[in-house]
Design a protein around this motif. Structure first.
Motif, PDB file in Angstrom:
ATOM      1  N   VAL A  10      -6.673   4.848   0.728  1.00 57.57           N
ATOM      2  CA  VAL A  10      -5.881   4.438  -0.423  1.00 57.57           C
ATOM      3  C   VAL A  10      -6.806   4.186  -1.608  1.00 57.57           C
ATOM      4  O   VAL A  10      -7.959   3.797  -1.427  1.00 57.57           O
ATOM      5  N   GLN A  11      -6.309   4.408  -2.792  1.00 58.13           N
ATOM      6  CA  GLN A  11      -7.100   4.150  -3.987  1.00 58.13           C
ATOM      7  C   GLN A  11      -7.124   2.657  -4.298  1.00 58.13           C
ATOM      8  O   GLN A  11      -6.193   1.922  -3.942  1.00 58.13           O
ATOM      9  N   ALA A  12      -8.165   2.240  -4.938  1.00 53.14           N
ATOM     10  CA  ALA A  12      -8.266   0.845  -5.365  1.00 53.14           C
ATOM     11  C   ALA A  12      -7.035   0.472  -6.184  1.00 53.14           C
ATOM     12  O   ALA A  12      -6.582   1.255  -7.021  1.00 53.14           O
ATOM     13  N   GLY A  13      -6.517  -0.702  -5.898  1.00 55.87           N
ATOM     14  CA  GLY A  13      -5.299  -1.152  -6.556  1.00 55.87           C
ATOM     15  C   GLY A  13      -4.035  -0.814  -5.794  1.00 55.87           C
ATOM     16  O   GLY A  13      -2.955  -1.305  -6.123  1.00 55.87           O
ATOM     17  N   GLY A  14      -4.174   0.015  -4.780  1.00 57.54           N
ATOM     18  CA  GLY A  14      -3.018   0.424  -3.999  1.00 57.54           C
ATOM     19  C   GLY A  14      -2.655  -0.563  -2.909  1.00 57.54           C
ATOM     20  O   GLY A  14      -3.232  -1.648  -2.807  1.00 57.54           O
ATOM     21  N   SER A  15      -1.703  -0.150  -2.083  1.00 57.25           N
ATOM     22  CA  SER A  15      -1.176  -1.024  -1.033  1.00 57.25           C
ATOM     23  C   SER A  15      -1.099  -0.287   0.298  1.00 57.25           C
ATOM     24  O   SER A  15      -0.954   0.932   0.335  1.00 57.25           O
ATOM     25  N   LEU A  16      -1.192  -1.074   1.349  1.00 59.34           N
ATOM     26  CA  LEU A  16      -0.983  -0.574   2.706  1.00 59.34           C
ATOM     27  C   LEU A  16      -0.312  -1.666   3.514  1.00 59.34           C
ATOM     28  O   LEU A  16      -0.495  -2.855   3.230  1.00 59.34           O
ATOM     29  N   ARG A  17       0.426  -1.254   4.526  1.00 56.32           N
ATOM     30  CA  ARG A  17       1.023  -2.217   5.443  1.00 56.32           C
ATOM     31  C   ARG A  17       0.582  -1.893   6.853  1.00 56.32           C
ATOM     32  O   ARG A  17       0.875  -0.807   7.362  1.00 56.32           O
ATOM     33  N   LEU A  18      -0.131  -2.813   7.439  1.00 55.64           N
ATOM     34  CA  LEU A  18      -0.561  -2.651   8.826  1.00 55.64           C
ATOM     35  C   LEU A  18       0.459  -3.285   9.756  1.00 55.64           C
ATOM     36  O   LEU A  18       1.110  -4.278   9.405  1.00 55.64           O
ATOM     37  N   ALA A  19       0.578  -2.705  10.939  1.00 53.97           N
ATOM     38  CA  ALA A  19       1.455  -3.264  11.956  1.00 53.97           C
ATOM     39  C   ALA A  19       0.687  -3.393  13.263  1.00 53.97           C
ATOM     40  O   ALA A  19      -0.212  -2.597  13.554  1.00 53.97           O
ATOM     41  N   CYS A  20       1.027  -4.395  14.023  1.00 54.63           N
ATOM     42  CA  CYS A  20       0.404  -4.622  15.322  1.00 54.63           C
ATOM     43  C   CYS A  20       1.534  -4.854  16.320  1.00 54.63           C
ATOM     44  O   CYS A  20       2.190  -5.900  16.288  1.00 54.63           O
ATOM     45  N   ALA A  21       1.741  -3.891  17.177  1.00 56.47           N
ATOM     46  CA  ALA A  21       2.830  -3.969  18.142  1.00 56.47           C
ATOM     47  C   ALA A  21       2.293  -4.297  19.525  1.00 56.47           C
ATOM     48  O   ALA A  21       1.299  -3.700  19.974  1.00 56.47           O
TER      49      ALA A  21
END
Length: 125
Positions: A10-21
């Protein structure tokens, strides 16, 4: 037993959502946490959430940008990451506290007995 997903580039300033199942057993009674490890560095605490979901804790470096949450019905913990910076680049690991319903919160990796395999997050300029 813990499977982390959602990492990527992802580019700086962007977003991500991690999940742990979780699979094979429930961790609904365990505090859960995210740690990260960058190349050449020690694993460091990022965020944690109490088993009840009523308390959350963050490293100063991510406070205000990351949000940890959990859905005990789905046996899943999330880490919403926004305003990502280059220094957020690391392998992110989810972990479950060794002791169910522990009184108080521990932020050291030594207190977490169950670990996911890690998911790579790379922030580019």
């Amino acid at each position: 037993q813990l499977q982390a997903s959602g990492g990527g580039l992802v580019q700086a300033g962007g977003s991500l959502r991690l999940a742990c199942a979780a699979s094979g057993r429930s961790f609904s009674s365990n505090h859960m946490a995210w740690f990260r490890q960058a190349p050449g560095k020690e694993r460091e605490f990022v965020a944690a959430i109490m088993w009840s979901g009523l308390g959350t804790y963050y490293a100063d470096s991510v406070k205000g940008r990351f949000t940890i949450s959990r859905d005990n019905a789905k046996n899943t913990v999330y880490l919403q990451m926004t305003s990502l910076k280059l220094e957020d680049t690391a392998v992110y690991y989810c972990a479950a506290d060794s002791i169910p319903r522990r009184a108080g919160m521990k932020l050291s990796p030594a207190n977490y007995a169950y670990w996911g395999q890690g998911t790579q997050v790379t922030v580019s300029s």
